[in-house]
Design a protein around this motif. Sequence first.
Motif, PDB file in Angstrom:
ATOM      1  N   ASP A 170       0.884  -1.172   0.000  1.00 57.32           N
ATOM      2  CA  ASP A 170       0.000   0.000   0.000  1.00 57.32           C
ATOM      3  C   ASP A 170       0.920   1.220   0.000  1.00 57.32           C
ATOM      4  N   THR A 202      -0.799   5.802   3.139  1.00 64.12           N
ATOM      5  CA  THR A 202      -1.481   5.505   4.407  1.00 64.12           C
ATOM      6  C   THR A 202      -1.053   6.516   5.470  1.00 64.12           C
ATOM      7  N   MET A 253      -0.615   0.149  12.466  1.00 66.75           N
ATOM      8  CA  MET A 253      -0.865   0.184  11.022  1.00 66.75           C
ATOM      9  C   MET A 253       0.051  -0.812  10.311  1.00 66.75           C
ATOM     10  N   TYR A 283       5.081  -0.964   2.550  1.00 65.96           N
ATOM     11  CA  TYR A 283       3.970  -0.175   3.059  1.00 65.96           C
ATOM     12  C   TYR A 283       4.459   1.246   3.295  1.00 65.96           C
ATOM     13  N   ASP A 306      -4.306   2.483  -3.809  1.00 66.19           N
ATOM     14  CA  ASP A 306      -3.937   2.558  -2.401  1.00 66.19           C
ATOM     15  C   ASP A 306      -5.143   2.865  -1.537  1.00 66.19           C
ATOM     16  N   SER A 307      -4.959   2.732  -0.204  1.00 63.25           N
ATOM     17  CA  SER A 307      -6.124   2.850   0.694  1.00 63.25           C
ATOM     18  C   SER A 307      -6.313   4.261   1.228  1.00 63.25           C
ATOM     19  N   GLY A 312      -5.533   4.887   3.980  1.00 63.60           N
ATOM     20  CA  GLY A 312      -6.120   4.452   5.253  1.00 63.60           C
ATOM     21  C   GLY A 312      -5.645   5.296   6.422  1.00 63.60           C
ATOM     22  N   LEU A 334      -7.565  -0.334   5.749  1.00 62.78           N
ATOM     23  CA  LEU A 334      -6.646  -0.863   4.735  1.00 62.78           C
ATOM     24  C   LEU A 334      -7.387  -1.739   3.729  1.00 62.78           C
TER      25      LEU A 334
END
Length: 573
Positions: free
Chosen positions: A350, A353, A367, A379, A528-529, A531, A537
């Motif tokens: 990802d 975030t 996370m 990440y 991507d999130s 998040g 996520l």
Amino acid sequence: MIADVAELPRNEVLAEQLDLLADLMELEGADGFRIGAYRRAAARIRETPSSVAQLALDGKAKQLQGIGKTIEGKIVEVVQDGEMHALTKRKASVPAEVAVFMRLPGLGPKTARRIWQELGITTVVGLRAAAEAQELRGHAGIGAGTEEKIVAALAQPQATEGPRRALLGTTLPKLRAVVEVLREHPASVEVSLAGSARRMRETVRDLDIIATATDPPALVDYFCSLRWVVDVAAKGPTKATVVSHDGSRFDLRVVPPESYGNLLQHFTGSKNHNVALREDAVRRGYSVSEYSVTEVETGEEHHFAREEDVYRFLGYEWIPPELREDGGELAAARSGTLPKLVELADLRGDLHTHTTWSDGKDTLEDMVGAAQLRGYAYYAICDHSQRLRGDLLQRQSEAIDALNELVAPFRILKGIEVNIRPDGTLDVDDADLETRDWVVASTHSRFDHNPTERILSAMDSPYVDCIGHPTGRKIGKRPPSPIDLERVIEKALETGTFIEVNSQPDRLDLSDVHARAAREAGLKVVIDSDGHQTGALGYVELGVGQARRAWLTKDDVLNTRTWKQIEKLRKRR
Ligand code: DGT
Ligand code: CA
Ligand code: CA
Ligand code: ZN
């Protein structure tokens, strides 16, 4: 005895019950503190990736923020007794449809309660009649204006539906929970979602479910008697439409097993896809209906238990639901040239975030833990630049270095999300950007002010890897800013900048249509999130859905690659 995890109520079901309890308490005029506590607990349960019912059985649900002993006890009741007693009690005292009143425009819980208690109105039909006869004004604190709004809202065929189109991301979990519950019923054989949700459209109007059953009326009865159903809008022996307490409408159709494939195909839609399919069939001497495919010349009818066989019989490859929008999928399926669409499992990391270092709700450690659980290899932490002034950026880097030692070979990337200012400059200087592994640049203010020029200018920076949520839209709240997508894509290709498909349920930005344009131009996108909490996520599923609707393959999505491969593909710094 501890129940098997598969049999435990899902988090969404628990959250719904707490929300309904809060609604009903609000209607009873209970005190605000407890109502707020139930709603917060419901939100926390929705965000929790593991089974909260299991945690409650183990006495560990109280460790979740916002869940105390009382609520844990209520969750245990649902598992052990099949119901939350406080909810059962309130459902007996508050008429079910009064919960629908409080979602109508101009009405909140207080007025809904007064309509019920002072005027004795307990059904939507009764409310509509009273409003049309102008019997509401002057009572329960309702003026002529509110009464007119009620008349207008209830005059629409789907008055109790709430907002006309709901976000896929908030609806899909509910729909899946219902599908799951129906699958558990002894009379059900096959249950599938259909309609726009199966096609992963960004918003959905009503929710369609198709099933086969050994005893169709029994399954329909069960569906209509589910706990969260506040209104049965229509009911027959093989179908029903119900409204849930939050205003979602669910359509269930129970169909003969031998035509399950035909009906699933039909009710998945889209309408345009079906119309084009039928026209194509007519040209080839077939007539397609909900129930069968008929050879016009002989009158011979063909029923299909499997959807694949409907397509195969008509001369197509099976078409993934996301493509069924009459956007060239029929021709491609006929010639065997459908793309092999990207899948959720293809994502290796990802790249956008947040954490509590900026406006995230969960810590860096949590996370990263959640990212590892998803099976990612890398990440990127991209906290907002304005929250990392002074020595904070450096301190965050040190925290990431330390954690990287513990999680290797998993790789935490030092990212950042910088703001593109109204004049097109970035709000972080190059020296700081140079320390980052991954830079997302986004517009967060004055969306209508030169949106295209600002993005183009951000792409000129040698440090900007990706443009975040390019149009800035918030579905249902803020329209997309009018960017010139063609120029943005062209500049992205020229500078080696990527563009994201932001997976937040209300963003999905790039949209499906925009992502398809990117693909056609040969530009890879990042899914991507964005998040801000561990539970977010999983939103990448929605981004993948949009990417599939955009005909994207694994190759079209940058983060299906290893980090090493990505480093080779991106612009030189
Ligand atoms: P929505 O509910 O607006 O988000 O979108 P859908 O696609 O779920 O639409 P819905 O619920 O009205 O109908 C489900 C499916 O049933 C739709 O995708 C295709 C099929 N269908 C509905 N009406 C028609 C029609 O008039 N002609 C044809 N060929 N198919 C239809
Ligand atoms: Ca629908
Ligand atoms: Ca429908
Ligand atoms: Zn962000």
